[in-house]
Scaffold this active site. Structure first.
Site, PDB file in Angstrom:
ATOM      1  N   GLU A   1       9.240  17.154  15.127  1.00 15.25           N
ATOM      2  CA  GLU A   1       9.530  16.998  13.701  1.00 15.25           C
ATOM      3  C   GLU A   1       8.632  17.942  12.897  1.00 15.25           C
ATOM      4  O   GLU A   1       7.409  17.899  13.023  1.00 15.25           O
ATOM      5  CB  GLU A   1       9.274  15.551  13.266  1.00 15.25           C
TER       6      GLU A   1
ATOM      7  N   GLY B   1       2.937   5.022  13.717  1.00 14.98           N
ATOM      8  CA  GLY B   1       3.619   3.834  14.262  1.00 14.98           C
ATOM      9  C   GLY B   1       2.964   3.343  15.535  1.00 14.98           C
ATOM     10  O   GLY B   1       2.735   2.141  15.717  1.00 14.98           O
TER      11      GLY B   1
ATOM     12  N   GLY C   1       6.766   5.717   8.394  1.00 16.29           N
ATOM     13  CA  GLY C   1       5.814   6.820   8.507  1.00 16.29           C
ATOM     14  C   GLY C   1       6.092   7.609   9.763  1.00 16.29           C
ATOM     15  O   GLY C   1       7.197   7.585  10.300  1.00 16.29           O
ATOM     16  N   SER C   2       5.069   8.294  10.237  1.00 17.35           N
ATOM     17  CA  SER C   2       5.269   9.161  11.402  1.00 17.35           C
ATOM     18  C   SER C   2       5.188   8.356  12.700  1.00 17.35           C
ATOM     19  O   SER C   2       4.647   7.240  12.730  1.00 17.35           O
ATOM     20  CB  SER C   2       4.205  10.253  11.402  1.00 17.35           C
TER      21      SER C   2
ATOM     22  N   CYS D   1      13.448  11.912   6.441  1.00 14.57           N
ATOM     23  CA  CYS D   1      13.440  11.518   7.857  1.00 14.57           C
ATOM     24  C   CYS D   1      14.784  11.852   8.492  1.00 14.57           C
ATOM     25  O   CYS D   1      14.877  12.016   9.698  1.00 14.57           O
ATOM     26  CB  CYS D   1      13.132  10.040   7.977  1.00 14.57           C
TER      27      CYS D   1
ATOM     28  N   GLU E   1       9.784   2.256  10.912  1.00 12.65           N
ATOM     29  CA  GLU E   1      10.804   3.295  10.698  1.00 12.65           C
ATOM     30  C   GLU E   1      10.065   4.618  10.760  1.00 12.65           C
ATOM     31  O   GLU E   1       9.264   4.917   9.869  1.00 12.65           O
ATOM     32  CB  GLU E   1      11.480   3.134   9.329  1.00 12.65           C
TER      33      GLU E   1
ATOM     34  N   LYS F   1       0.856  -1.194   0.000  1.00 11.79           N
ATOM     35  CA  LYS F   1       0.000   0.000   0.000  1.00 11.79           C
ATOM     36  C   LYS F   1       0.890   1.241   0.000  1.00 11.79           C
ATOM     37  O   LYS F   1       1.458   1.615   1.022  1.00 11.79           O
ATOM     38  CB  LYS F   1      -0.892   0.048   1.249  1.00 11.79           C
TER      39      LYS F   1
END
Ligand code: NAD
Length: 498
Positions: free
Chosen positions: A387, A235, A230-231, A286, A252, A177
């Site tokens: 972030e 996660g 992703g963020s 990232c 990650e 996806k």
């Protein structure tokens, strides 16, 4: 463009199909809003069909000799190389990064395909002596089954390759996806895998949102592994939702990476490294350097030179020659980045340059934000802790190297880190003491090579690593095998062999 308004499909069990609901969504260019394609807005029914196809295909794929699976990846690597210019151009349009960086994104996938293709003839286990006579011990890697691959938009070819190439060579099948901001690149990735010879059902792509497609993959009982980049927030949600089935979850996540510049640094090099790490990919990496920790002796000079360099950067569509900084991914991101400019100002950080949405001058309706630098930032301010994922960086003055390392470590994330110094002893201390999955000496925070592990400590992940040999641990289970050829029942820990 030839792709404009074209309608695309999911790929399930070797067939290109619409979403069961018939619903669709559009992908647009962040540089000018052009519609680049229409994609199926899938949901649970589509995911379930894809998982069923992947589960059925697994029964044979796991038995295909690994060197043959590797040869398919070699072909895929060559196809990526043949299509490198086309993919880079598409990436500049769909994701926004400038052409040289887009070509680098594709190159990373080429490198990963060849590296993991080679694993087809390695996938090493161990043989070890037994504590008993006439007994043979070994460990082997075994595939796990259907892998749910969920990716972000910022490395739309590289990140899928980090996950899909090792998963395939290890003998797993995939339901992929991609992010809804970059479905076209996900689609091209799968088309080339199919052209390389991946059999029907082994690779499936299901387009759609995280809440529908992603969440169903995370909860599906026949998907034992989820690999997600992703963020941090996503996660945490994924981990919670996967708990019921005790899945393997590989995460990650975000970063708040810092470059340390000490008084003895080569400042020319440091300025170049900071500009590249803070504003490359418009800060949407990232590993982007969103903090610069500077020793007092060079603070004023470095600040002046960085502001000068940032103001020289040319904004524009990623596909135009000579552009340094492309757009950010969408209007939501633009708003978030600008909200952090307001937060920084309210907190008392000094806005040195940028801090505004950029328009005019051929930028049209694109999502452009001026490279932004805050000075005199306190390490506890939100602009130094959270972030932002845009072209914003914060300069933090410190007295000495001890304080620099403390500030660098004083965040919840632990992805990349960097130090500019000419003192070898200081460099080795930093290599030991910086709490991060990656440390650069005399280079910025960005740029990884595929044969080393990639990932972060603390809230950047959950202890796994992408790339290198470490990736194989995500996509295989260890099996220990004991062969007793003594012809009698020997009991470990109870019988003793003389
Ligand atoms: P995101 O978390 O919004 O989305 C990532 C993916 O997860 C998308 O495909 C999304 O649709 C899906 N998703 C969202 N909610 C979900 C849910 N509940 N269940 C299942 N799937 C779900 O992240 P993004 O905006 O696409 O990417 C930016 C983030 O990714 C940043 O935080 C960045 O630091 C991080 N990132 C990390 C690395 C790394 O290697 N550590 C690399 C690149 C990007």
């Amino acid at each position: 463009m030839a792709t404009a308004t074209k309608t695309f499909k999911n790929f399930i069990g070797g067939e290109w199909v619409d979403a069961a609901s018939g619903e669709t969504f559009e992908t647009t260019s962040p540089a000018n809003g052009d519609v680049l394609g229409v994609f199926p807005r899938s949901d649970v029914e589509d995911v379930d069909r894809a998982v069923e196809a992947a589960k059925a295909a697994y029964e044979d794929w796991r038995l295909v000799p690994a060197p043959h699976r590797g040869e398919i990846l070699f072909r895929f690597g060559r196809l990526l190389a043949d299509h490198k210019d086309e993919l880079a151009e598409l990436m500049a349009r769909e994701m926004g990064k400038v052409l040289p960086e887009a070509a680098g994104d594709v190159q990373e996938a080429i490198d990963m395909s060849f590296y993991m293709g080679g694993e087809g003839r390695r996938l090493f286990g161990h043989t070890t002596p037994s504590e008993l006579r006439d007994k043979f011990n070994m460990s082997v890697r075994q595939p796990i089954g259907v892998i749910g691959v969920i990716t972000p938009w910022n490395f739309p070819i590289a990140i899928p390759s980090w996950k899909i190439a090792p998963a395939l060579v290890c003998g797993n099948t995939i339901v992929f996806k991609p992010a809804t901001d970059t479905p076209l690149l996900g689609e091209r990735f799968v088309e080339l895998l199919v052209e390389a010879g991946v059999p029907a059902g082994v690779i499936n792509i299901v387009h759609g949102g995280g809440g529908a497609v992603g969440d169903r993959l995370v909860r599906h009982p026949d998907v034992p592994v989820i690999t997600l980049t992703g963020s941090r927030e996503t996660g945490i949600e994924v981990m919670r939702n996967a708990a019921e089935n005790l899945k393997h979850i590989h995460l990650e996540l975000g970063g708040k990476n810092a470059i340390i510049v000490l008084d003895d640094a080569d400042l020319d090099l440091a300025v170049e490294g900071i500009v590249w790490s803070a504003f490359g990919t418009s800060g949407q990496r990232c590993t982007a350097a969103s903090r610069v920790i500077v020793q007092q002796g060079v603070y004023d000079e470095l600040q002046g030179r960085l502001v000068g360099a940032a103001e020289q950067l040319r904004l524009g569509p990623g596909w135009e020659q000579g552009v340094d900084v492309g757009p950010v991914i969408n209007k939501r991101a633009l708003e978030k980045i600008h909200s952090y400019t307001e937060i920084g100002k309210d907190e008392g950080a000094k806005l040195l340059t940028g801090g505004e949405v950029a328009g005019g001058d051929g930028l049209g309706d694109g999502n452009f934000y001026r490279p932004t630098i805050f000075g005199d930032v306190d390490p506890e301010m939100r602009v130094a802790q959270e972030e932002i994922f845009g072209p914003t960086t914060a300069l933090i003055p410190v007295r000495d190297v001890d304080e620099a390392v403390r500030v660098s470590n004083g965040i919840e994330y632990g992805l990349s880190s960097s130090i500019f110094t000419r003192d070898v002893n200081t460099a080795f201390r930093a290599m030991r003491d910086l709490e991060a999955g990656i440390t650069y000496i005399n280079a910025g925070t960005i740029g990884a090579e595929v044969h080393l592990p990639f990932g972060g400590t603390k809230n950047t992940g959950n202890g796994h690593r992408e790339a290198g040999q470490a990736a194989l641990d995500v996509f295989t289970e260890w099996k220990s095998i004991y062969v007793d050829y003594s012809g009698k029942l020997q009991k470990a820990q109870i019988d003793t062999a003389e």
